[in-house]
Write a protein that holds these residues in place. Structure first.
Motif, short mmCIF file in Angstrom:
data_model
loop_
_atom_site.label_atom_id
_atom_site.label_comp_id
_atom_site.label_asym_id
_atom_site.label_seq_id
_atom_site.Cartn_x
_atom_site.Cartn_y
_atom_site.Cartn_z
N LEU A 1 0.31 -15.18 4.37
CA LEU A 1 -1.08 -15.51 4.06
C LEU A 1 -1.93 -14.28 4.37
O LEU A 1 -2.39 -14.07 5.50
N LYS B 1 -5.21 -10.61 -1.13
CA LYS B 1 -4.54 -10.41 -2.42
C LYS B 1 -4.19 -8.95 -2.68
O LYS B 1 -3.22 -8.65 -3.40
N GLN C 1 -0.62 -8.41 -0.91
CA GLN C 1 0.47 -9.37 -1.07
C GLN C 1 1.74 -8.71 -1.59
O GLN C 1 2.85 -9.05 -1.17
N ALA D 1 -7.11 -12.63 5.14
CA ALA D 1 -6.87 -13.08 3.77
C ALA D 1 -8.13 -13.28 2.96
O ALA D 1 -8.07 -13.42 1.73
N ASN E 1 -8.33 -15.95 0.27
CA ASN E 1 -7.09 -16.73 0.33
C ASN E 1 -7.06 -17.69 1.52
O ASN E 1 -6.15 -18.50 1.64
N SER F 1 -4.13 -23.44 1.96
CA SER F 1 -3.28 -22.35 2.47
C SER F 1 -3.11 -22.45 3.98
O SER F 1 -2.00 -22.24 4.51
#
Length: 281
Positions: free
Chosen positions: A112, A115, A118, A137, A140, A145
């Motif tokens: 987690l 982006k 990742q 994150a 995110n 999540s």
């Protein structure tokens, strides 16, 4: 240890053979699309770099960018720094998971993170996860999540939580807006699961130690400059370094009267620290 020049920086710090410096909040602040250099910071870092008097490393809990991206930011700002002088948490986290996997611990993380990073973990086995890797994150972070991370951690007493730092908040560049960092989300998962996160980043002694080892100096010979009273200043002091607090970034006046951390030196900004460094040197 390798011989380096020694600078005498005021009575509070004594001799200094190496400098560790935070990035965000000390050198520049990140906005949504641009970097906002803190006044005087670029010139000051270039002075330190070109002087050759003491080695330095830029030690950050940055977990939303790869080292290449951070390096490009410095290039854009015309900062004289090598990529090898930049320590951020993403490659460190990858190494921890990979090395323990190879030691037959079979770690398969639920990742987690932001982006932008990742892809850095794509070649790790993430099927049927048995640990959680938590970074800054940003978007995110949402209920689904975080709830998935919670479920992974509760699936077995052996599941581990890894966090890329434990900062509370940071200031968005170009504004006075404060943003939650990874620390509050880490604490929420710790509270819900009863587990304690392993921190990959400041104030981890392992993370600070990697930068010191890279410069071949002892902790007692180094100073850390940061805007986070606990993770930068307190973390450095717990490792045996001296800690300098800057009045920029996430700094708050109340930091100067912190109940458990007393900086060895407080300066208005990084440029003032470099002025003191060279004046006393």
């Amino acid at each position: 240890m390798t011989s380096h020049s020694t600078l005498n920086v005021s009575k509070q710090l004594g001799s200094v053979k190496a400098v560790l410096c935070d990035i965000h909040g000390v050198l520049f602040d990140d906005g949504d699309h641009d970097q906002f250099p803190i006044p005087g910071s670029v010139h000051a870092l270039n002075r330190l770099s070109t002087s050759g008097k003491v080695p330095f490393r830029l030690v950050s809990n940055e977990s939303a960018c790869t080292p290449d991206t951070v390096f490009k930011k410095f290039q854009k700002l015309k900062v004289d720094v090598e990529k090898s002088q930049i320590f951020v948490t993403v490659p460190a986290a990858y190494s921890v998971i990979k090395e323990r996997h190879l030691r037959f611990l079979d770690l398969r993380p639920f990742v987690l993170v932001h982006k932008n990073v990742q892809h850095c973990f794509d070649d790790l086995d993430q099927s049927n996860p048995n640990c959680v890797l938590l970074g800054d994150a940003v978007d995110n972070f949402h209920y689904d999540s975080l709830n998935e991370a919670f479920r992974v951690l509760m699936s077995s007493p052996q599941t581990q939580l890894f966090a890329l730092g434990q900062g509370k908040f940071y200031r968005k560049g170009g504004t006075e807006e404060l943003c939650l960092d990874v620390g509050p989300f880490t604490k929420a998962l710790e509270f819900a699961t009863g587990k304690e996160a392993e921190i990959i980043g400041k104030p981890s002694k392992t993370y600070f130690g990697a930068a010191l080892k890279d410069m071949r100096v002892d902790a007692s010979e180094a100073v850390m400059i940061g805007d986070d009273i606990v993770n930068d200043v307190g973390g450095a002091q717990s490792c045996g370094m001296k800690g300098v607090l800057v009045r920029t970034g996430k700094y708050r006046p109340s930091d100067e009267d912190h109940p458990t951390v007393q900086p060895d030196l407080i300066v208005d900004n990084f440029a003032q620290f470099i002025d003191i460094l060279f004046k006393d040197g």
